[in-house]
Structures are given as structure tokens and as C-alpha cells.
Design an enzyme around this catalytic site. Structure first.
Site, mmCIF file in Angstrom:
data_model
loop_
_atom_site.group_PDB
_atom_site.id
_atom_site.type_symbol
_atom_site.label_atom_id
_atom_site.label_comp_id
_atom_site.label_asym_id
_atom_site.label_seq_id
_atom_site.Cartn_x
_atom_site.Cartn_y
_atom_site.Cartn_z
ATOM 1 N N GLY A 56 0.714 -1.290 -0.061
ATOM 2 C CA GLY A 56 0.066 0.061 -0.037
ATOM 3 C C GLY A 56 0.951 1.243 -0.118
ATOM 4 C CG ASN A 78 -2.350 -7.578 -2.210
ATOM 5 O OD1 ASN A 78 -1.527 -8.589 -2.462
ATOM 6 N ND2 ASN A 78 -2.808 -7.939 -0.861
ATOM 7 C CG LEU A 79 -5.463 -6.073 -7.351
ATOM 8 C CD1 LEU A 79 -6.068 -6.865 -8.624
ATOM 9 C CD2 LEU A 79 -3.825 -5.975 -7.632
ATOM 10 C CD GLN A 80 -8.589 -1.430 -0.257
ATOM 11 O OE1 GLN A 80 -7.317 -2.025 -0.197
ATOM 12 N NE2 GLN A 80 -9.068 -1.126 0.899
ATOM 13 C CG ASP A 138 2.186 -5.570 6.466
ATOM 14 O OD1 ASP A 138 3.473 -6.127 6.757
ATOM 15 O OD2 ASP A 138 1.399 -6.343 5.922
ATOM 16 C CG ASN A 139 5.992 -7.143 9.806
ATOM 17 O OD1 ASN A 139 7.091 -7.284 10.614
ATOM 18 N ND2 ASN A 139 5.881 -7.095 8.376
ATOM 19 C CB CYS A 166 -4.123 -2.928 7.005
ATOM 20 S SG CYS A 166 -3.459 -1.735 7.445
ATOM 21 C CB CYS A 217 -9.353 -16.007 13.750
ATOM 22 S SG CYS A 217 -7.676 -16.623 13.745
#
Ligand SMILES: [Zn+2]
Length: 405
Positions: free
Chosen positions: A50, A79-81, A139-140, A197, A363
Site C-alpha cells: 500500500g 491487494n488491488l484495492q 505492515d508489521n 490492516c 479466525c
């Protein structure tokens, strides 16, 4: 705080380069020399996701001469959003390969170096040493601390960004001139407190806001113009459309850039960020349950499907979904009961689960269900298992008609 240029100018630009970069060259603060500095610059973007997407495309368009793309993941449909460096036809490809191809079409004059590896304690210093600065698009927390520490040890700036739902943050960590990430965030939040996310969602276009600031900061540092975000933390709320700037200070007791550093090499990031895992060494303040090392029994998707289809005379297996309602709206396991992880943490879930039935908890990928299973085991439930690989494994192996996320 104005800082000198990070990079020396390259040889003079060609006619084609001058035309391509004319809008930069016209800026008095950039000019011909600034553009030549950009051409000589080497920037490593960690994560072609992102934040990496806008950062990569603007850095390539700006004429940053060498751009490293570090990502070991494959492009997924979900991912493409927001990951606009990839297209629909790239689903299933390596992100680094897809991004490199896109950058070559944005600007063929830029050299793209692919690092198709997970950046870890074993390779970070060697990879980063080759670059002038790092753009952190990960992202981590594990990789964030790793990149920070590597940049401190190598004396390089770490242009950091972070996003969650509608909120973004960005800063430039550069221990030589200001605070590092650890100065401001000495410890990661406890695992599970801050959902990713992938679990909590993110507004796609928020990535453009934060990732493009990261690209702008990289350009400013290379050329040596303006006031970089060293010692300042920008906080953005896309719902209010507000931007706040907080002053952040160097911590003289910082573990990596302080006066008596305890972090002098790269190690221990898994323990730092997941203190409940068996390898836990325990960060100061990290609460590690005494029995955290005991394994939670797992069950595979195939085994669960067999259990559910073979049910006859014995007690029925109770399947429990600990995810949130938005996640359950996307996919699930038929017949499961929704009991949110928060109810396990607060203690109210235990009373809702009969002790006479076998229980399988799931989950998305298995981390939250393992936590819930642990709580139920500690409460004395005799037969609890966690679905290995979560609902994504169920979809992959049993019910491929459902959407993943
Ligand atoms: Zn520090």
C-alpha cells in the site's frame, strides 16, 4: 531543520533527461544539480504494498537513479484495492517482479533492483548498506524495528509510514540528526492489541496520502531542501481530513541510538514483537504467561471437514468464529457460532461454551483462534483445538467458492 544533500550530483543530464525532468529543473530549490543528485541516489523501498506503491511510482517518475524493491510476497486479489503499482493481471506474481515491470514503464531510465526476499536480521545490514536511504512500507512491527535498528547502525535515514483503517502516521527517523523509531516507540504494543490492516481493514486511498509524503521526504533528503520530518511525527485522520504534527525527541536512554545502547546488532525481533511465542525472552514490561510455551492443539481444515461430516452418535463439534462481524460478512464456516475474541479476553466467552462438546476455534489465519483456545484451555475446557491456517485454509482446501481477504 535544514540538512545538507544526502547524495552527490551525477554527471550532467542528457537532453532527454532535461526534458523529462524539466518541471524539477525549473524549481530553483532543485535545479539541474538537484536532479543530478536524484539520478545518483539509491533508495530501498521495503514492501511493494500500500505505501510502497505510490512511493515507488513517484520515486521512479522523479528520476531516482536506483530503486531497490524488497518484497517476497505474491500479489493477491485483495491487494488491488490500494496497491496501485500492481494490476489485475499481476495477481499471483511476485510483487517485486510486478512492481519492477511497472516502474520500467513509468521511467525506463531508472534502474530497479529486485530483492525477492524477506528482509530479516541475517540480510538487512548487507542489503541496506548499498542504499542512501530506506523507505519503510512494511505492515508489521517486527520489520519496522529491524529496519530502524539497521538504519541506526548504518547511519542512514529511515523514511517511515504506517496506516490503519482511516489513520496514517509518517516521520523520518534519523539518529544522526534526531530521534529513531525506538526513541518514540520503545516497545511494540502487545500482540493482538493492534489488529493489522488484513484484519481491521484500511481505506485504500489513505496509502496514497502517506506513501506520497514518504516519497517527498526521500526526494527532499536526497536533494537537501526544505525541512525534512526529522523530529516531527505527522498524524493524519482521513475521516476528519486533518493533519497534525507532533514534535518527537531523541531519547538519551534509547536502546539503539541512546548513550549506552543495548542493541548493537540485529537479533531478537520475533521475541520483541511476539512475546507469547515459545522463544520468548521477554521484553521489559511484556507479560508472558507462565505456560505460554505449551502448544495449543491444532486441527487441519481437512480434519475439521471430516469431523463435521462424520458426526453421528457422539457429542457435536462446536465450531467457534472469533472474528469481527465485517470479516464474517466476507466468508466463514457453515454452522459456526460467532463469539468475538474480545469476549474470550474479558472472560464472558467461557460461560457460552459447553464443556461437554469438542470445540474448534477459527479466525482468519490462526493467531487469534490460538489465543482464544488458550484462554478456554486455561479455564479447564477438556477438548479445544484451533483451526490451523484459519478460514483461509478452509477456503483453500474445502470450500474454494468463498472469497478470501
Ligand atoms: Zn533512538
Amino acid at each position: 531543520m535544514a540538512l545538507p544533500p544526502l547524495v552527490e550530483p551525477s554527471a550532467p543530464l542528457s537532453t532527454l533527461e532535461i526534458e523529462r525532468y524539466a518541471r524539477h529543473v525549473l524549481l530553483p530549490q532543485v535545479g539541474m544539480y538537484g536532479q543530478r543528485r536524484l539520478r545518483n541516489a539509491r533508495v530501498l523501498v521495503v514492501g511493494a504494498g500500500g505505501l510502497g506503491s505510490p512511493a515507488l511510482m513517484y520515486l521512479a517518475a522523479a528520476g531516482v537513479g536506483t530503486i531497490g524493491v524488497a518484497d517476497a510476497d505474491l500479489v493477491e486479489l485483495s491487494n488491488l484495492q490500494r496497491q496501485v503499482v500492481h494490476g489485475t493481471g499481476d495477481v499471483g506474481r511476485l510483487k517485486s517482479a510486478s512492481a519492477a515491470e511497472r516502474l520500467a514503464s513509468v521511467n525506463p531510465l531508472v534502474q530497479v533492483v529486485r530483492h525477492d526476499v524477506l528482509i530479516d536480521a541475517g540480510n538487512a545490514l548487507e542489503i541496506i548498506a548499498d542504499y542512501d536511504l530506506v523507505v519503510d512500507g512494511t505492515d508489521n512491527f517486527q520489520t519496522r524495528y529491524l529496519l530502524n535498528d539497521a538504519c541506526v547502525l548504518l547511519g542512514k535515514p529511515d523514511v517511515w509510514g504506517s496506516i490503519y483503517r482511516f489513520d496514517g502516521q509518517t516521520s523520518v527517523w534519523w539518529a544522526r540528526h534526531g530521534p529513531c523509531y525506538r526513541c518514540v516507540f520503545p516497545e511494540p504494543p502487545p500482540p493482538g492489541l493492534v489488529p493489522s490492516c488484513a484484519e481491521g481493514g484500511v481505506l485504500g486511498v489513505l496509502c496514497a496520502a502517506i506513501g506520497s509524503i514518504q516519497a517527498a521526504e526521500a526526494v527532499k533528503l536526497i536533494v537537501g531542501i526544505g525541512d525534512p520530518l526529522v523530529g516531527r511525527l505527522m498524524v493524519h485522520d482521513a475521516l476528519r481530513q486533518s493533519w497534525d504534527v507532533l514534535t518527537v525527541l531523541k531519547n538519551p536512554d534509547c536502546a539503539v541510538c541512546g548513550e549506552s545502547p543495548t542493541v548493537t546488532g540485529l537479533a531478537g525481533y520475533q521475541e520483541l514483537c511476539s512475546p507469547g511465542l515459545p522463544a520468548a525472552g521477554g521484553m521489559p514490561g511484556a507479560e508472558v504467561p507462565a505456560d505460554a510455551g505449551a502448544a495449543v492443539p491444532g486441527v487441519s481444515a481437512t480434519e475439521l471437514a471430516d469431523l463435521l461430516s462424520a458426526q453421528g452418535s457422539g457429542p457435536q463439534v462446536l465450531v467457534v468464529d472469533v472474528r469481527g462481524p465485517q470479516e464474517r460478512a466476507i466468508d466463514g464456516i457453515p454452522g459456526s457460532r460467532a463469539i468475538h475474541l474480545d469476549e474470550f479476553r474479558s472472560g464472558t466467552a467461557v460461560a457460552r461454551i459447553p464443556f461437554g462438546r469438542p470445540v474448534v476455534i477459527f479466525c482468519k489465519v490462526g493467531a487469534r483462534s490460538a489465543e482464544a483456545a488458550r484462554i478456554l484451555m486455561d479455564a479447564g475446557h477438556p477438548d479445544v483445538r484451533s483451526l490451523s491456517g484459519g478460514v483461509l485454509a478452509w477456503i483453500r482446501d474445502i470450500d474454494p467458492g468463498q472469497p478470501g481477504y
